[in-house]
Design an enzyme around this catalytic site. Structure first.
Site, mmCIF file in Angstrom:
data_model
loop_
_atom_site.group_PDB
_atom_site.id
_atom_site.type_symbol
_atom_site.label_atom_id
_atom_site.label_comp_id
_atom_site.label_asym_id
_atom_site.label_seq_id
_atom_site.Cartn_x
_atom_site.Cartn_y
_atom_site.Cartn_z
ATOM 1 N N CYS A 44 24.850 -6.142 -19.282
ATOM 2 C CA CYS A 44 25.141 -7.564 -19.414
ATOM 3 C C CYS A 44 25.404 -8.101 -18.015
ATOM 4 C CB CYS A 44 26.284 -7.850 -20.390
ATOM 5 S SG CYS A 44 27.911 -7.280 -19.906
ATOM 6 N N CYS A 53 21.417 -10.914 -20.335
ATOM 7 C CA CYS A 53 21.228 -10.916 -18.884
ATOM 8 C C CYS A 53 19.832 -11.366 -18.498
ATOM 9 C CB CYS A 53 21.549 -9.562 -18.265
ATOM 10 S SG CYS A 53 20.535 -8.204 -18.821
ATOM 11 N N CYS A 78 16.791 -7.084 -15.821
ATOM 12 C CA CYS A 78 16.670 -5.648 -16.009
ATOM 13 C C CYS A 78 15.245 -5.201 -15.674
ATOM 14 C CB CYS A 78 17.002 -5.277 -17.458
ATOM 15 S SG CYS A 78 17.148 -3.517 -17.715
#
Length: 137
Positions: free
Chosen positions: A11, A85, A89
């Site tokens: 996150c 998020c 990633c």
């Protein structure tokens, strides 16, 4: 490389949702899953309401610290679970990616964090079923 499945929770601040998810998985997997958590922009410390909410169910995350998301953490994980998020990633072929839509507990009291904690527990138990790892509790 371990023969245990490995899971990374990500996150933004690594201060609430991902910390609770990692703690639940660690607690319920009983050492049969490698567990990591990280944030794309780690906070200064773990959310006190998340610490309190987890303490209520007998899990202590008070000593945890937010960690920076690294490419290696993603590479070393079989499953990468993001929690609000966005696209921060890194994506690698052969990895399994899940996005759990969870309310952000930042700035909220323990009353608001409890349902998020309970939702995370339910999702972690489902993940354990998918991984073929029986929950300890």
């Amino acid at each position: 490389m371990s023969d245990k499945p490995s899971v990374l929770f990500v996150c933004v601040h690594n201060a609430g949702r991902s910390q609770m998810a990692a703690a639940w998985l660690t607690h319920l997997a009983g050492g049969r899953v490698e567990v990591r958590s990280a944030g794309s922009n780690p906070g200064a410390g773990v959310n006190p309401a998340a610490v309190e909410a987890m303490h209520e169910v007998g899990i202590d995350i008070s000593a945890e610290v937010p960690k920076m998301l690294t490419v290696d953490a993603v590479k070393e994980s079989d499953v990468c679970i993001t929690m609000g998020c966005g696209d921060t990633c890194p994506v690698f072929p052969g990895k399994r990616y899940l996005d759990w839509q969870l309310e952000d507990p930042a700035g909220q009291g323990v009353e608001a964090v409890r349902p998020i904690r309970d939702d995370i527990e339910r999702r972690v138990r489902g993940l354990l079923d998918e991984l073929g790892v029986p929950a300890q509790h």
